[in-house]
Design an enzyme around this catalytic site. Structure first.
Site, PDB file in Angstrom:
ATOM      1  N   TYR A 173      26.584 -38.828   9.035  1.00  0.00           N
ATOM      2  CA  TYR A 173      26.386 -38.320  10.388  1.00  0.00           C
ATOM      3  C   TYR A 173      24.911 -38.444  10.733  1.00  0.00           C
ATOM      4  O   TYR A 173      24.052 -38.071   9.933  1.00  0.00           O
ATOM      5  CB  TYR A 173      26.827 -36.857  10.466  1.00  0.00           C
ATOM      6  CG  TYR A 173      26.624 -36.211  11.828  1.00  0.00           C
ATOM      7  CD1 TYR A 173      27.388 -36.595  12.929  1.00  0.00           C
ATOM      8  CD2 TYR A 173      25.669 -35.218  12.013  1.00  0.00           C
ATOM      9  CE1 TYR A 173      27.208 -36.006  14.171  1.00  0.00           C
ATOM     10  CE2 TYR A 173      25.477 -34.615  13.253  1.00  0.00           C
ATOM     11  CZ  TYR A 173      26.255 -35.021  14.335  1.00  0.00           C
ATOM     12  OH  TYR A 173      26.073 -34.428  15.557  1.00  0.00           O
TER      13      TYR A 173
ATOM     14  N   ASP B 244      17.719 -41.502   6.885  1.00  0.00           N
ATOM     15  CA  ASP B 244      17.930 -40.320   7.709  1.00  0.00           C
ATOM     16  C   ASP B 244      17.835 -39.097   6.797  1.00  0.00           C
ATOM     17  O   ASP B 244      18.792 -38.736   6.118  1.00  0.00           O
ATOM     18  CB  ASP B 244      19.288 -40.370   8.417  1.00  0.00           C
ATOM     19  CG  ASP B 244      19.514 -39.133   9.288  1.00  0.00           C
ATOM     20  OD1 ASP B 244      18.647 -38.227   9.282  1.00  0.00           O
ATOM     21  OD2 ASP B 244      20.549 -39.070   9.962  1.00  0.00           O
TER      22      ASP B 244
ATOM     23  N   LYS C 248      15.779 -30.361  11.065  1.00  0.00           N
ATOM     24  CA  LYS C 248      16.113 -29.171  10.278  1.00  0.00           C
ATOM     25  C   LYS C 248      14.886 -28.496   9.639  1.00  0.00           C
ATOM     26  O   LYS C 248      14.144 -27.837  10.342  1.00  0.00           O
ATOM     27  CB  LYS C 248      17.220 -29.515   9.284  1.00  0.00           C
ATOM     28  CG  LYS C 248      18.478 -29.961  10.061  1.00  0.00           C
ATOM     29  CD  LYS C 248      19.759 -30.081   9.288  1.00  0.00           C
ATOM     30  CE  LYS C 248      20.909 -30.320  10.256  1.00  0.00           C
ATOM     31  NZ  LYS C 248      21.622 -31.561  10.094  1.00  0.00           N
TER      32      LYS C 248
HETATM   33  C1  LIG Z   1      22.013 -32.502  11.369  1.00  0.00           C
HETATM   34  C2  LIG Z   1      21.825 -33.948  11.196  1.00  0.00           C
HETATM   35  C3  LIG Z   1      21.480 -34.782  12.280  1.00  0.00           C
HETATM   36  C4  LIG Z   1      21.431 -34.288  13.702  1.00  0.00           C
HETATM   37  O1  LIG Z   1      20.468 -33.336  13.899  1.00  0.00           O
HETATM   38  P1  LIG Z   1      20.578 -32.356  15.189  1.00  0.00           P
HETATM   39  O2  LIG Z   1      19.327 -31.564  15.131  1.00  0.00           O
HETATM   40  O3  LIG Z   1      21.837 -31.572  14.985  1.00  0.00           O
HETATM   41  O4  LIG Z   1      20.659 -33.234  16.385  1.00  0.00           O
HETATM   42  C5  LIG Z   1      21.197 -36.108  12.016  1.00  0.00           C
HETATM   43  N1  LIG Z   1      21.266 -36.601  10.761  1.00  0.00           N
HETATM   44  C6  LIG Z   1      21.605 -35.841   9.712  1.00  0.00           C
HETATM   45  C7  LIG Z   1      21.629 -36.433   8.346  1.00  0.00           C
HETATM   46  C8  LIG Z   1      21.913 -34.495   9.896  1.00  0.00           C
HETATM   47  O5  LIG Z   1      22.299 -33.764   8.842  1.00  0.00           O
END
Ligand SMILES: *Cc1c(COP(=O)(O)O)cnc(C)c1O
Length: 424
Positions: free
Chosen positions: A140, A235, A264
């Site tokens: 994701y 990511d 995060k």
């Molecule tokens: C949470 C997450 C996102 C998206 O971040 P948001 O702040 O919710 O838009 C993208 N990549 C990874 C790996 C994530 O865990």
């Protein structure tokens, strides 16, 4: 008002009563606890029920809830600086910290992980002048249209194949590869090599539940990208500063991503994202170059202050990671032991403070197919049982639970005691 009345009222004004789908616990068919406050490893709902929290705001709260250093940073900054839409020294401080940690030249702050990854993709396309992107099934990367294909996590739990409202033209350049499967990736490169702008990967996947790639896979992935003029994007929105201080860079020292995305943890619990990499790529961004990306709130002083406090705390006290590893090991071994006694078949994938208990007869969970085959009925019962016992877990088989510095031996014992009374 109790949890139920608040949630019912919220549903009248907010779609599903929530501002992000997974929070609704729709699959569980119960009213989610409405959270009023948090301190350390605990959170409290509107009915004053206490939970030991293993969600941690979905990752950011590695220092526990309302850590005093973070609270002080937000409080102090708010007295003189809330928002200017102008450069600040705080932005420089966080940018330097992140660049030094990740061994990258430059970074740009944004407001969420989604913004970070979608901007990184645009930059990769601008740099390579190519169109196609490769993502892995079960990973994701936020809710940008081009990523909502085999996207794991909440998208998976909702049972929707991607999303409505996305013209097929928006995903025609998205190629989905199998995680941990280098042959599949080689086939994709053979078919499209001179049009692949980038490969984006969660270097430790957390959004199909925790799945770790093999070293061999990661090193071959890196080679394939380098040989084909394709950018590699890590990511690290979830795993950055989480699995180790230097994130995936520490776990895969020979793999050199061209761009890294964060979110995060780097905002200390406030809305934040960032993407960075080599100077020659980053300097393509406006105002220096032709790739346009902007944000009224980007680099907001309160967010920067919370981020700096969090990252500095992690930097200065790296025994935080030792503590998390110690309690993580205890928790993992404890669950394995109890499961064995009860004849519950589980696979536990854990990397530092990221962990998933998969209910499965398989011996390993290495990709999206493996994860999807797990028994979500048992997971549902497990989640409900644990919540009832005051243990707050992510409400999906396809999510990671998170450990923080504030989780104590006692918290782990309480978890294990609760799990002992679980029956499938
Ligand atoms: C949470 C997450 C996102 C998206 O971040 P948001 O702040 O919710 O838009 C993208 N990549 C990874 C790996 C994530 O865990």
């Amino acid at each position: 008002m109790n949890n139920k009345t608040i949630f019912e009222e919220s549903k009248k004004y907010i779609p599903g009563g929530v501002n992000s789908p997974v929070r609704a616990l729709k699959d569980m068919g119960i009213t989610p606890p409405i959270i009023k406050s948090g301190m350390g490893s605990k959170i409290y709902d509107e009915e004053n029920k206490e939970y030991i929290d293993f969600v941690g705001a979905w990752g950011p709260m590695i220092l526990g809830h309302c850590n005093s250093r973070v609270v002080d940073a937000i409080k102090n900054t708010s007295e003189t600086a809330i928002a200017f839409g102008a450069p600040t020294k705080l932005e420089l401080d966080l940018a330097k910290l992140l660049c030094e940690t990740a061994s990258i030249d430059m970074i740009r702050m944004v407001n969420s992980g989604t913004e970070a990854t979608m901007s990184a993709i645009k930059l990769a396309r601008g740099y390579t002048k190519r169109n196609k992107i490769v993502k892995f099934a079960g990973c994701y990367h936020g809710h940008y249209d081009g990523f909502l294909v085999s996207a794991g996590s909440g998208v998976m739990t909702c049972g929707i194949p991607g999303s409505a409202g996305i013209p097929k033209e928006h995903i025609e350049h998205t190629i989905v590869a199998n995680y941990n499967d280098i042959d599949n990736l080689k086939e994709i490169f053979t078919a499209y090599s001179n049009d692949i702008a980038c490969v984006i990967i969660e270097p430790i996947a957390g959004n199909m539940g925790v799945v770790k790639p093999s070293m061999e896979f990661m090193e071959n992935l890196d080679k394939l990208c380098k040989n084909n003029g394709t950018l590699l994007i890590f990511d690290e929105v979830m795993c950055g500063f989480r699995i180790a201080y230097k994130g995936a860079r520490e776990l895969f020292p020979n793999v050199k991503p061209d761009l890294i995305t964060y979110g995060k943890i780097i905002g200390g619990g406030l809305p934040c994202g960032a993407y960075g990499g080599r100077r020659e790529i980053m300097e393509l961004l406006a105002p220096l170059g032709p790739v346009y990306q902007a944000g009224t709130m980007s680099g907001n002083p309160l967010v920067m202050a919370a981020g700096i406090a969090t990252v500095k705390e992690l930097h200065e006290k790296q025994d935080i990671y030792t503590h998390i590893e110690t309690i993580g090991t205890r928790l993992e071994n404890g669950i394995k032991e109890i499961s064995k006694e009860k004849n519950i078949n589980v696979v536990i994938n854990r990397v530092g403070g990221m962990m998933t208990v998969f209910f499965t007869d398989l011996n390993e969970i290495n990709n999206y197919e493996d994860a999807k085959s797990c028994n979500t009925n048992i997971f549902r019962k497990y989640f409900m049982h644990m919540l009832d016992k005051g243990i707050n877990l992510p409400p999906s088989q396809f999510e990671a639970m998170f450990l923080s510095i504030s989780h104590s031996e006692d918290d782990i014992n309480k978890f294990l005691t609760a799990y002992k009374s679980f029956n499938i």
